[in-house]
Design a protein around this motif. Structure first.
Motif, PDB file in Angstrom:
ATOM      1  N   VAL A  24     -12.868  10.204  31.419  1.00 26.41           N
ATOM      2  CA  VAL A  24     -14.075   9.989  32.225  1.00 26.41           C
ATOM      3  C   VAL A  24     -13.797   9.024  33.367  1.00 26.41           C
ATOM      4  O   VAL A  24     -14.263   9.226  34.500  1.00 26.41           O
ATOM      5  CB  VAL A  24     -15.230   9.465  31.342  1.00 26.41           C
ATOM      6  N   LEU A  25     -13.025   7.982  33.119  1.00 24.92           N
ATOM      7  CA  LEU A  25     -12.743   6.972  34.144  1.00 24.92           C
ATOM      8  C   LEU A  25     -11.827   7.486  35.252  1.00 24.92           C
ATOM      9  O   LEU A  25     -11.999   7.167  36.417  1.00 24.92           O
ATOM     10  CB  LEU A  25     -12.090   5.748  33.505  1.00 24.92           C
ATOM     11  N   GLY A  26     -10.817   8.247  34.867  1.00 29.45           N
ATOM     12  CA  GLY A  26      -9.788   8.633  35.824  1.00 29.45           C
ATOM     13  C   GLY A  26      -8.721   7.557  35.924  1.00 29.45           C
ATOM     14  O   GLY A  26      -8.874   6.452  35.392  1.00 29.45           O
ATOM     15  N   PRO A  27      -7.609   7.841  36.596  1.00 32.77           N
ATOM     16  CA  PRO A  27      -6.494   6.889  36.670  1.00 32.77           C
ATOM     17  C   PRO A  27      -6.777   5.724  37.617  1.00 32.77           C
ATOM     18  O   PRO A  27      -7.650   5.792  38.485  1.00 32.77           O
ATOM     19  CB  PRO A  27      -5.344   7.744  37.199  1.00 32.77           C
ATOM     20  N   ARG A  28      -6.015   4.659  37.442  1.00 32.47           N
ATOM     21  CA  ARG A  28      -6.113   3.499  38.344  1.00 32.47           C
ATOM     22  C   ARG A  28      -5.642   3.872  39.743  1.00 32.47           C
ATOM     23  O   ARG A  28      -4.856   4.812  39.920  1.00 32.47           O
ATOM     24  CB  ARG A  28      -5.236   2.360  37.819  1.00 32.47           C
ATOM     25  N   LEU A  29      -6.129   3.141  40.715  1.00 31.87           N
ATOM     26  CA  LEU A  29      -5.705   3.349  42.094  1.00 31.87           C
ATOM     27  C   LEU A  29      -4.194   3.176  42.197  1.00 31.87           C
ATOM     28  O   LEU A  29      -3.627   2.191  41.719  1.00 31.87           O
ATOM     29  CB  LEU A  29      -6.395   2.353  43.021  1.00 31.87           C
ATOM     30  N   GLY A  30      -3.535   4.153  42.788  1.00 32.20           N
ATOM     31  CA  GLY A  30      -2.099   4.070  42.995  1.00 32.20           C
ATOM     32  C   GLY A  30      -1.257   4.531  41.825  1.00 32.20           C
ATOM     33  O   GLY A  30      -0.023   4.547  41.924  1.00 32.20           O
TER      34      GLY A  30
END
Length: 444
Positions: A207-213
């Protein structure tokens, strides 16, 4: 002759009924002593399980970048605080209350009056609930709103973990869970605690998705290194130590089987770490400390279900296969673009599922029994459907209700220590990272 007469007289005097010595310890006293020793053992085990929170806190805080250290520590701390209250209020009743349906307990909510023995079990299980809850914390680190995480943690402590626990372990009073009635084997919680926590973590990172980068536009994988590997190593040692309480105290009795349970626990962790090392050498890769620690934890998770019901040889085999899983599955997770900061889904979710299956495969006296294995597979599937399914719904609802489960890009870049807590973990080094302004002073 006179001396013989004196000795004979003393013998007759001592052997007379008036001098007979009554037993000092009665059967009732022996039972009371036994219960007292059992109580000390269970409470000591609960204290060791509570110490796991420190281990998780160190591993997770060391695995994130310095700008998110306080945020991770706060989540671990509140898992124990809020989770303890919620489990006392509703979790214990759902898990261990009178269970006539096989699905949930219906009594002993916010217990205020119980016999002495059940207080021991409440305390012990409260620590287990905190462990199940905090597993997801590290996986979702560096991008989830603190308040949203705390709400989800309360749901895990008060609903997700206790209800599955009711199926597998309940009840302490009348009735029993439907999985328990089928003969499901999970001695200390490979699935009940660890897989449930792992599947909650999986739902959260989806649900969150991956961290930036973390992942590039063209499929590149960028490793975002944690800021303090010594903390990770110390956390690994603490978890390993505390696991002896987690597994051996699950006997809820101070008995001689404790030694083999502790030995099996240790052997599985050792085997898993060694297999990871050998596998890495064969592939010509660097042997990473973080990977080694995760492998040992995977072995600990895997042996938790069968530590009391398999021989040391099969404990080694269970741990060894967990070492393979920890070596392979994180790579698959990356290919699926799933960002798990501490590999919690692999270590707890998948290794927990494997350990539960292994407990059926290697069940001493009835090894490779198809009926036992079928029940184990059913329990593994039920845990995934329940843990992942409910958690996914909860995270989706929180995403809508709170206006976003994830922090803004700006806050993620600046770090959650500053934006969520108005504190810095290393203030003398982080002024440039957080764009120091008067705002931080005002928030105090």
């Amino acid at each position: 002759m006179k001396k013989l007469q004196i000795l004979a007289g003393l013998y007759l005097l001592c052997s007379s009924s008036t001098w007979a010595v009554e037993p000092v310890v009665s059967a009732a006293n022996i039972q009371e002593i036994r219960l007292s020793l059992d109580s000390v053992w269970v409470v000591l085990g609960g204290i060791l399980v509570f110490f796991m929170q420190a281990g998780f806190a160190l591993i997770e805080s060391g695995s994130v970048r310095s700008k998110n250290t306080i945020n991770v520590l706060m989540k671990n701390y509140m898992d124990a605080c809020l989770g303890g209250l919620v489990f006392w209020l509703i979790g214990f009743g759902l898990m261990f209350g009178v269970n006539q349906t096989g699905w949930i307990g219906t009594s002993y909510f916010a217990p205020n009056e119980m016999d002495g023995w059940h207080w021991n079990l409440l305390f012990f299980q409260m620590m287990f609930a905190a462990t199940a809850t905090t597993i997801a914390s590290g996986a979702m680190a560096e991008r989830i709103h603190f308040v949203a995480y705390i709400v989800s943690a309360a749901v895990v402590s008060g609903l997700i973990y206790p209800i599955f626990g009711a199926w597998a372990w309940g009840s302490l009073f009348d009735g029993e869970g439907w999985l328990k009635a089928l003969g499901f084997i999970d001695f200390a919680g490979s699935t009940v605690v660890h897989s449930i926590g792992g599947w909650v973590a999986l739902a959260g990172i989806i649900v969150l998705g991956p961290r930036l980068g973390r992942f590039g536009r063209n499929g590149q994988v960028h490793y975002l290194a944690g800021h303090n590997l010594p903390l990770v190593a110390l956390g690994g040692f603490i978890l390993w130590l505390a696991w002896f309480g987690f597994n051996a105290a699950s006997t809820v009795k101070a008995e001689v089987s404790i030694g083999r349970i502790a030995l099996n626990t240790h052997l599985a962790a050792c085997a898993s770490a060694v297999v990871y090392m050998v596998y890495t050498l064969i592939r010509g890769k660097a042997i990473l400390m973080r990977g080694t620690i995760n492998a040992s934890l995977g072995g600990l998770v895997a042996i938790t279900a069968g530590c009391a019901t398999m021989s040391p040889l099969f404990a080694v085999m269970s741990g060894a296969f967990a070492g393979i899983l920890v070596s392979i599955l994180p790579v698959l997770m990356e290919k699926l673009r799933l960002d798990d900061v501490v590999d919690a889904v692999t270590v707890h979710g998948f290794c927990g599922a494997w350990g539960t299956l292994a407990a059926g495969l290697f069940f001493e006296g009835r090894m490779f029994n198809s009926e036992i294995i079928a029940v184990q597979i059913l329990g593994i599937m039920a845990a995934f459907i329940w843990g992942f399914g409910v958690a996914f719904i909860v995270f989706k609802v929180l995403d809508k209700v709170l206006g976003g489960l994830r922090v803004s890009k700006q806050h993620e870049q600046r770090g959650l220590d500053y934006t969520e807590h108005a504190e810095l973990s290393y203030p003398e080094f982080q002024h440039d990272v957080t764009f120091e302004t008067d705002d931080m002073t005002k928030r105090h």
